[in-house]
Design a protein around this motif. Structure first.
Motif, PDB file in Angstrom:
ATOM      1  N   SER A  28      43.740  35.088  35.929  1.00 40.90           N
ATOM      2  CA  SER A  28      44.666  36.148  35.540  1.00 40.90           C
ATOM      3  C   SER A  28      43.949  37.491  35.506  1.00 40.90           C
ATOM      4  O   SER A  28      44.442  38.493  36.034  1.00 40.90           O
ATOM      5  N   ILE A  29      42.746  37.496  34.901  1.00 40.27           N
ATOM      6  CA  ILE A  29      41.961  38.732  34.835  1.00 40.27           C
ATOM      7  C   ILE A  29      41.529  39.148  36.239  1.00 40.27           C
ATOM      8  O   ILE A  29      41.587  40.329  36.598  1.00 40.27           O
ATOM      9  N   ALA A  30      41.132  38.153  37.046  1.00 38.49           N
ATOM     10  CA  ALA A  30      40.691  38.447  38.416  1.00 38.49           C
ATOM     11  C   ALA A  30      41.824  39.060  39.231  1.00 38.49           C
ATOM     12  O   ALA A  30      41.596  39.938  40.071  1.00 38.49           O
ATOM     13  N   HIS A  31      43.065  38.620  38.964  1.00 35.29           N
ATOM     14  CA  HIS A  31      44.203  39.175  39.693  1.00 35.29           C
ATOM     15  C   HIS A  31      44.354  40.671  39.411  1.00 35.29           C
ATOM     16  O   HIS A  31      44.567  41.471  40.316  1.00 35.29           O
ATOM     17  N   ARG A  32      44.189  41.025  38.148  1.00 35.51           N
ATOM     18  CA  ARG A  32      44.318  42.434  37.771  1.00 35.51           C
ATOM     19  C   ARG A  32      43.151  43.261  38.308  1.00 35.51           C
ATOM     20  O   ARG A  32      43.349  44.369  38.813  1.00 35.51           O
ATOM     21  N   ILE A  33      41.923  42.699  38.217  1.00 33.28           N
ATOM     22  CA  ILE A  33      40.751  43.450  38.683  1.00 33.28           C
ATOM     23  C   ILE A  33      40.816  43.648  40.204  1.00 33.28           C
ATOM     24  O   ILE A  33      40.550  44.747  40.707  1.00 33.28           O
ATOM     25  N   THR A  34      41.199  42.587  40.954  1.00 33.99           N
ATOM     26  CA  THR A  34      41.293  42.746  42.407  1.00 33.99           C
ATOM     27  C   THR A  34      42.394  43.737  42.770  1.00 33.99           C
ATOM     28  O   THR A  34      42.261  44.505  43.714  1.00 33.99           O
ATOM     29  N   GLY A  35      43.481  43.736  41.997  1.00 30.96           N
ATOM     30  CA  GLY A  35      44.559  44.699  42.237  1.00 30.96           C
ATOM     31  C   GLY A  35      44.064  46.124  42.074  1.00 30.96           C
ATOM     32  O   GLY A  35      44.322  46.995  42.917  1.00 30.96           O
ATOM     33  N   ALA A  36      43.314  46.368  40.993  1.00 33.33           N
ATOM     34  CA  ALA A  36      42.775  47.709  40.750  1.00 33.33           C
ATOM     35  C   ALA A  36      41.762  48.085  41.828  1.00 33.33           C
ATOM     36  O   ALA A  36      41.715  49.235  42.275  1.00 33.33           O
ATOM     37  N   ALA A  37      40.965  47.100  42.269  1.00 32.07           N
ATOM     38  CA  ALA A  37      39.981  47.378  43.315  1.00 32.07           C
ATOM     39  C   ALA A  37      40.674  47.748  44.626  1.00 32.07           C
ATOM     40  O   ALA A  37      40.257  48.677  45.326  1.00 32.07           O
ATOM     41  N   LEU A  38      41.758  47.036  44.939  1.00 32.84           N
ATOM     42  CA  LEU A  38      42.499  47.325  46.175  1.00 32.84           C
ATOM     43  C   LEU A  38      43.144  48.702  46.108  1.00 32.84           C
ATOM     44  O   LEU A  38      43.300  49.394  47.120  1.00 32.84           O
ATOM     45  N   TYR A  39      43.534  49.108  44.897  1.00 30.83           N
ATOM     46  CA  TYR A  39      44.105  50.440  44.675  1.00 30.83           C
ATOM     47  C   TYR A  39      43.136  51.500  45.198  1.00 30.83           C
ATOM     48  O   TYR A  39      43.511  52.370  45.992  1.00 30.83           O
ATOM     49  N   PHE A  40      41.855  51.392  44.757  1.00 34.63           N
ATOM     50  CA  PHE A  40      40.872  52.380  45.202  1.00 34.63           C
ATOM     51  C   PHE A  40      40.391  52.073  46.623  1.00 34.63           C
ATOM     52  O   PHE A  40      39.915  52.969  47.320  1.00 34.63           O
TER      53      PHE A  40
END
Lengths: 135, 130
Positions: A28-40
């Motif tokens: 769940s945490i990895a999903h959010r972190i990868t989402g934020a990483a893809l944002y940048f």
């Protein structure tokens, strides 16, 4: 009027540090972190497209960065983040239908997301190297 | 729904918009863009792989072909919309000071639109060859 001494230290409900880390929690945490990483990571996408639109010199600079060690690491991370977020997203879409919440299914889905994203990333990079080597 | 005890008007109730007047709009758009992004991401990865090790001339030939250009535009549009919604949730979860929250939410909107317009402009420029 009573004295106002700021907030009283009340007992808090248990939070992250209380629980033993689980796979589903980590995914769940990895999903959010990868989402934020893809944002940048979209900055990279914008750079690539602008470089292509600008001309051969600008594109060569982009290409040089991408073939450097740092560039390759960034692109490798981007590949994994993209695939992990996509597979994690499919997991969320399955959950949206009300399926996959059982103790066995949710562990299986979490594991499939992780194994799938790492496996696909490695496969794509091997394929990419074969393509580049063959060309 | 319990009718008698509620202070809400019948019209407000059937609109299903809730107190924030947006209903499930945010949730729904997140899902629609997510579903769209599954095939578009696969297509995007294939496009990138076809460009590995190629120079600018080959790149604009591939990006500029109608099918690839349209796929890239769809990918950018749904991708940016999806990340705009997603970052909004992250900001609302972690930034609690009102000033900072509003600043971050605005910055999120500005960043998303800047990325979208930049990518769309570049793809169209390549595709129309100007």
């Amino acid at each position: 009027m009573a004295d106002t001494k700021g907030p009283v230290a009340r007992p808090l409900s248990p939070h992250l540090q209380i629980y033993k880390p689980t796979l589903t929690m980590t995914m769940s945490i990895a999903h959010r972190i990868t989402g934020a990483a893809l944002y940048f990571g979209t900055l990279l996408l914008a750079w690539w497209l602008i470089a292509a639109a600008s001309g051969s010199t600008t594109y060569s600079n982009f290409h040089w960065f991408m073939q450097s060690l740092v560039g390759k690491l960034v692109l490798f991370g981007y590949t994994w983040a993209l695939l992990h977020h996509m597979l994690g997203g499919i997991r969320h879409l399955i959950w949206d239908t009300g399926r996959g919440f059982g103790p066995v299914e949710r562990e299986w889905l979490a594991m499939a997301t992780l194994v799938g994203s790492i496996g696909l990333t490695l496969l794509l990079w091997i394929f990419g190297y074969l393509m580049a080597g063959g060309a | 729904m319990s009718g008698k005890s509620s202070m809400r008007t019948p019209l407000a109730r059937i609109r299903y918009l809730g107190s924030a007047h947006a209903g499930t709009d945010h949730f729904w758009k997140q899902r629609v863009t997510a579903v769209a992004l599954i095939p578009l991401t696969i297509a995007f990865v294939l496009i990138i792989i076809s460009l590995v090790g190629r120079n600018q001339a080959a790149a604009i030939q591939i990006i500029g072909s109608p099918f690839v250009a349209i796929t890239m535009l769809l990918f950018v549009l749904s991708g940016v919309h999806h990340m705009w919604l997603g970052m909004q949730v992250i900001i609302e979860d972690y930034v609690h000071s009102e000033d900072w929250k509003l600043t971050c939410l605005m910055a999120n909107t500005f960043f998303s639109f800047a990325i979208a317009i930049t990518c769309i402009f570049a793809v169209l420029k390549v595709a129309f060859g100007v």
